[in-house]
Design an enzyme around this catalytic site. Structure first.
Site, mmCIF file in Angstrom:
data_model
loop_
_atom_site.group_PDB
_atom_site.id
_atom_site.type_symbol
_atom_site.label_atom_id
_atom_site.label_comp_id
_atom_site.label_asym_id
_atom_site.label_seq_id
_atom_site.Cartn_x
_atom_site.Cartn_y
_atom_site.Cartn_z
ATOM 1 N N LYS A 1 36.224 -7.112 5.544
ATOM 2 C CA LYS A 1 36.214 -8.671 5.794
ATOM 3 C C LYS A 1 35.391 -9.329 4.532
ATOM 4 O O LYS A 1 34.428 -9.009 4.312
ATOM 5 C CB LYS A 1 35.805 -9.070 7.066
ATOM 6 C CG LYS A 1 36.085 -10.531 7.488
ATOM 7 C CD LYS A 1 37.500 -10.814 7.661
ATOM 8 C CE LYS A 1 37.759 -12.102 7.899
ATOM 9 N NZ LYS A 1 37.720 -13.188 6.746
ATOM 10 N N LYS B 1 34.195 -13.122 12.352
ATOM 11 C CA LYS B 1 35.698 -13.028 12.745
ATOM 12 C C LYS B 1 35.613 -11.594 13.158
ATOM 13 O O LYS B 1 36.660 -11.099 13.860
ATOM 14 C CB LYS B 1 36.656 -13.374 11.654
ATOM 15 C CG LYS B 1 36.685 -14.927 11.884
ATOM 16 C CD LYS B 1 37.786 -15.312 10.952
ATOM 17 C CE LYS B 1 37.837 -16.972 10.926
ATOM 18 N NZ LYS B 1 36.926 -17.503 9.705
ATOM 19 N N SER C 1 41.739 -15.476 7.415
ATOM 20 C CA SER C 1 40.624 -16.087 7.814
ATOM 21 C C SER C 1 40.677 -17.279 8.432
ATOM 22 O O SER C 1 39.871 -18.139 8.209
ATOM 23 C CB SER C 1 39.321 -15.989 6.935
ATOM 24 O OG SER C 1 38.152 -15.987 7.394
ATOM 25 N N SER D 1 32.367 -15.923 7.656
ATOM 26 C CA SER D 1 33.514 -15.374 8.371
ATOM 27 C C SER D 1 33.686 -13.786 8.518
ATOM 28 O O SER D 1 34.603 -13.504 9.286
ATOM 29 C CB SER D 1 34.905 -15.631 7.444
ATOM 30 O OG SER D 1 35.567 -17.057 7.477
#
Length: 345
Positions: free
Chosen positions: A212, A53, A110, A50
């Protein structure tokens, strides 16, 4: 003196504890200069999970700045988006989501369904958007990264490196400082329900203020982090953690030793000159992009929201950048979106 020497030398050993982990990669860099103070497998191919992202958000911020979208625009949810596995917001086909809600959904939750919603809105299809993501990665100098989807869900062809993810983190902070505050959120409210995030470093590591986490089985536990201490900012990436807890502990250790290393740079003896990162080239420095001469139009809407204020700590490179850009064209007012904007929608 001995403790300082040992602390500096321990930077050389950052990867030893990870030697039995074939998925491990790590990098720590000084945000202001781009100088790499720790690197281990930093240019080896890894799965981003993720962390992907971050690029989805970069292109979303760019679209808002260019006037293609506003924070209040509603993005439609397709069957494909609704079919994405968790983590997700459990959007249904035919639903819609505001751009202003999609941003924290990507950062905090997420949400894979929201990643596809954004991809389809901006690229027409997720596959076409992934091509744009890869092209933008090339333009940023992320030479190894290949994107095949907007979420980071498993795809053998979707690869990156710790160095490339750190480069992307720099680009987000450099190009969209007014939105960096979104990455410090630990929760948000969507349709009356509080959504909580996975990034415990934001609560547990003093000075950590963003970016993140990511996980798929093939990647292990990944995280990109930025933190500030004593007026210095570090950007760091850890990939391949066995658990989220061990990943966070290792990241905290790398940050502690990275800040110690930056402190040594003020010395004038041999310790200050010790090379602990080998031949690893510097990242792009966190400095104002001279091509960005105009204040983005989106900031008028951001500045109008309650709870948003202009940060004024010039010793922090992110905040200093915001202040410099505030004077860039003598025009509009720059403001920094903050994690306090968590009102129910």
């Amino acid at each position: 003196m001995l403790s300082i020497v040992l602390g500096a030398m321990l930077m050389l050993l950052g990867g030893v504890a990870q030697a039995d982990n074939p998925r491990y990669a790590g990098l720590v860099a000084d945000a202001a200069s781009g100088d790499v103070v720790y690197a281990e497998n930093a240019e080896a191919r890894r799965y981003p999970a993720s962390l992907t992202k971050m690029m989805t958000l970069y292109l979303l911020f760019e679209a808002i700045e260019q006037g293609q979208l506003t924070l209040d625009d509603a993005l439609p949810v397709s069957d494909h988006a609704a079919s994405m596995p968790a983590s997700k917001l459990w959007l249904k086909a035919g639903d819609s989501i505001r751009v202003g809600d999609a941003i924290p959904a990507l950062v905090v939750r997420s949400a894979n369904d929201v990643a596809v919603v954004v991809a389809e809105a901006l690229g027409g299809s997720e596959a076409a958007f992934a091509q744009r993501m890869t092209a933008r990665a090339r333009a940023m100098g992320m030479g190894t990264t290949r994107f095949r989807n907007a979420s980071g869900l498993p795809d053998d062809a979707q690869v990156t490196t710790a160095r490339d993810m750190a480069t992307l983190a720099v680009a987000l902070m450099r190009d969209f400082p007014e939105y960096y505050g979104e990455f410090s959120r630990t929760e948000f409210v969507f349709r009356g329900k509080r959504q909580r995030g996975h990034n415990r470093l934001l609560s547990n590591y003093p000075g950590a203020d963003g970016l993140k986490t990511g996980f798929i089985r093939a990647s292990g536990f990944n995280v990109a982090t930025s933190a500030v201490r004593d007026g210095r900012r570090l950007i760091a990436v850890v990939m391949g953690g066995f658990t989220s807890r061990s990943r966070d502990a290792h990241m905290a250790d790398l940050l502690d030793r990275g800040f110690s290393r930056l402190g040594l740079q003020e010395r004038t003896d041999w310790l200050a000159d010790t090379d602990i990162s080998g031949a690893m080239a510097s990242l792009p420095p966190l400095a104002n992009d001279p091509r960005r001469t105009a204040t983005p139009a989106l900031l008028a809407a951001v500045a109008a929201e309650p709870g948003v204020s202009l940060a004024a700590n010039a010793v922090d490179p992110i905040r200093a950048l915001v202040e410099r850009n505030a004077q860039g064209d003598g025009g509009g007012t720059w403001a920094l979106r903050t994690a306090g904007l968590q009102e129910a929608r």
